[in-house]
Scaffold this active site. Structure first.
Site, short mmCIF file in Angstrom:
data_model
loop_
_atom_site.label_atom_id
_atom_site.label_comp_id
_atom_site.label_asym_id
_atom_site.label_seq_id
_atom_site.Cartn_x
_atom_site.Cartn_y
_atom_site.Cartn_z
N CYS A 1 15.95 14.04 -28.30
CA CYS A 1 15.33 13.46 -27.10
C CYS A 1 15.91 12.08 -26.86
CB CYS A 1 13.81 13.40 -27.28
SG CYS A 1 12.96 12.50 -25.95
N CYS B 1 20.86 16.49 -13.27
CA CYS B 1 21.78 15.41 -13.67
C CYS B 1 22.21 15.55 -15.13
CB CYS B 1 21.13 14.05 -13.46
SG CYS B 1 19.54 13.85 -14.31
N CYS C 1 7.49 13.37 -24.01
CA CYS C 1 7.97 12.15 -23.32
C CYS C 1 7.95 12.34 -21.81
CB CYS C 1 9.37 11.79 -23.80
SG CYS C 1 9.43 11.15 -25.49
N CYS D 1 14.57 10.22 -12.30
CA CYS D 1 14.82 10.69 -13.66
C CYS D 1 14.44 9.62 -14.68
CB CYS D 1 16.29 11.07 -13.80
SG CYS D 1 16.77 11.52 -15.47
N CYS E 1 -6.52 9.95 10.00
CA CYS E 1 -7.64 9.30 10.69
C CYS E 1 -8.06 8.10 9.84
CB CYS E 1 -8.80 10.27 10.85
SG CYS E 1 -10.32 9.49 11.47
N CYS F 1 -12.54 10.01 5.72
CA CYS F 1 -12.13 11.15 6.55
C CYS F 1 -10.82 11.71 6.01
CB CYS F 1 -11.94 10.73 8.01
SG CYS F 1 -11.49 12.11 9.09
N CYS G 1 -1.10 2.42 16.47
CA CYS G 1 -1.47 1.34 15.54
C CYS G 1 -2.64 1.70 14.63
CB CYS G 1 -1.77 0.06 16.30
SG CYS G 1 -3.27 0.14 17.31
N CYS H 1 -17.50 -47.42 10.48
CA CYS H 1 -16.49 -48.43 10.15
C CYS H 1 -15.08 -47.87 10.31
CB CYS H 1 -16.71 -48.92 8.72
SG CYS H 1 -15.51 -50.16 8.21
N CYS I 1 -8.04 -44.73 1.63
CA CYS I 1 -7.65 -43.38 1.20
C CYS I 1 -8.25 -43.10 -0.18
CB CYS I 1 -6.13 -43.26 1.17
SG CYS I 1 -5.55 -41.62 0.66
#
Length: 499
Positions: free
Chosen positions: A129, A146, A154, A174, A219, A224, A250, A300, A305
């Site tokens: 394997c 392939c 596995c 694969c 839907c 649904c 849409c 004021c 800051c």
């Protein structure tokens, strides 16, 4: 794995639906009938079983032309988003190697040399394997065209992870590193033994078919299981068997008169924080040193800051440093035309933009809320209809009340989307006519709503009938006039938009 034609049946749940024409439906889920254009838009509502059957019909139709196995044909169709014309066009272009390579399928007319490993493996006593490196008999191994082969354990673990954890269906490649050949569905069903995984995989295959096919759409109603099948794509209203009306393009609730493009922009605008930013810009200022946003909370004008790394002292009015404000060369009171105009224009622009948005948003949301409330009218109307029948009125005679609520809900929904349409609309003569039509429909709709919610009592049931009928017919007429005017504007290109 060597495979013949598909041998399994798609497992799908039965879906039941009631007749939505009477009062046996869930009143909270009732939606107004969509106003369709004069040219009827033909579509079919498919169950899960019908979706699977439609999928097989497309596969069989393509198979008769290209003469390939169903498993390969299904992968090819999925690659071309179930556009059989495009698939056949590419197939007959001549470059078959590139055609199959692009779809991640081994060319059945020129299989690679290492694919012979599968045939040779049948004569060997043991194989290794490529995942767990176990030495196992050949009948405990499996592979694709392939040539990459792995043990059954596995394979099952790999496929289970891809299906359950990653939610993959048609796009499982694969298990070999760097191999992009796709695992066909028959192979998956032969290798996977866990029924839960098999059902999940079948659901993913069906879902992929619907979502890839531009002529199909699920839907969007919660829970649904129906899908809508059309012969051509257009922004038209469709009605599912569950009672839900929506735009095929849409998937949003049917939104005439606004087009999908502008509705999408509107929903995004409402969902994101763009208008929060406008409020901040209109009601706050930035520290001229560190640019931290500051909101004035006292009288004021001497601002300090609060950024621990800044602590800058400045004037709220002119944003200049506070230090010279007590000296003889203090110029905060002196008007600088250019600077003042720039600041005033920027501030007014933000405020104006915010006010305009809130005008349309509040009315849009108000009609949405009213629509939710008025859907509940069906329950009270049912009671009033039963009451009317006790006053010597037939079942047919009292149907005007349900018709009135149907039209009321349709008008509310149309009005809701007119404010989206109006928000993006530039002012011109036609937009003024549109606003007049909008005003007429809104006024009539409010009157009809008041009739149905307040004016119908057991004492005046017979007297109110003509009044309600006249008003809902007028509302229906005004709604038709408004939509016809907008559609004429689309055809004659009257409308200009604010981006």
């Amino acid at each position: 794995m060597d495979s013949d034609e598909d041998s399994y049946e798609m497992d799908s749940g039965n879906v039941s639906s009631g007749d939505d024409g009477g009062f046996e439906v869930d009143m909270d889920e009732v939606q107004p009938e969509p106003k369709a254009d004069s040219d009827e838009y033909h579509y079919d509502v498919l169950t899960t079983e019908e979706i699977v059957q439609h999928q097989r019909e497309i596969i069989d139709e393509v198979k008769t032309v290209i003469r390939l196995q169903s498993t390969v044909t299904r992968i090819l169709l999925n690659h071309f988003k179930w556009d059989k014309e495009k698939l056949l066009e590419k197939y007959f272009d001549g470059n078959t190697d590139e055609f199959f390579r692009g779809a991640h399928v081994i060319n059945p007319f020129s299989k690679p040399a290492n694919a012979n490993k599968q045939k040779n493996a049948k004569t060997n006593t043991a194989e290794e394997c490529e995942i767990c490196f176990s030495q196992l008999p050949s009948d405990s191994m499996a592979g694709l065209e392939c040539g990459h082969r792995f043990c059954l354990t596995c394979w099952r673990e790999y496929l289970t992870t891809k299906i359950i954890t990653e939610g993959l269906g048609q796009s499982i490649s694969c298990a070999a590193h760097g191999c992009d050949i796709l695992v066909d569905d028959v192979t998956v069903m032969k290798l996977v033994t866990d029924n839960r995984v098999r059902i999940k995989y079948q659901q993913l295959i069906t879902n992929s078919f619907v979502e890839c096919n531009q002529l199909l759409r699920w839907c969007p109603s919660i829970d649904c299981t129906y899908a809508i099948k059309v012969s051509y794509v257009d922004s038209k209203p469709v009605r599912c068997k569950c009672g839900h009306n929506f735009c095929f393009v849409c998937g949003e609730n049917w939104h005439d008169p606004v087009k999908c493009r502008w509705l999408k922009k509107w929903i995004k605008k409402c969902d994101d924080d763009s208008e929060t930013s406008n409020w901040i810009a209109a009601n706050t200022k930035e520290c001229p040193k560190c640019n931290v946003t500051i909101e004035k909370d006292g009288g004021c004008n001497h601002m300090v800051c609060k950024n621990q790394n800044c602590k800058h002292d400045f004037c709220w009015v002119c944003l200049g440093s506070w230090e010279p404000h007590g000296s003889s060369w203090y110029n905060c009171n002196r008007y600088d035309e250019d600077e003042a105009k720039a600041a005033r224009d920027a501030q007014e622009k933000f405020r104006s933009s915010l006010a305009r948005y809130l005008h349309y948003y509040n009315r849009y949301m108000n009609h949405m809320q009213s629509l939710k409330f008025e859907n509940k009218l069906y329950a009270s109307v049912k009671h009033k209809m039963e009451e009317m029948q006790q006053h010597n009125m037939s079942w047919i005679e009292v149907q005007f009340l349900k018709k009135a609520v149907d039209i009321l809900c349709q008008c509310r929904q149309t009005l809701m989307y007119t404010y989206v349409f109006a928000y993006y609309l530039k002012k011109n003569n036609q937009s003024m006519i549109f606003e007049d039509n909008q005003k007429d429909l809104e006024s009539a709709t409010e009157t009809l709503s008041e009739y149905l919610e307040r004016d119908i009592t057991s004492e005046n049931l017979a007297d109110i009938k003509q009044k309600v009928q006249d008003k809902y017919r007028y509302c229906e007429k005004r709604c038709t006039v408004l939509l016809a005017h907008v559609h004429e504007g689309y055809e004659k290109d009257w409308w200009e938009y604010l981006e």
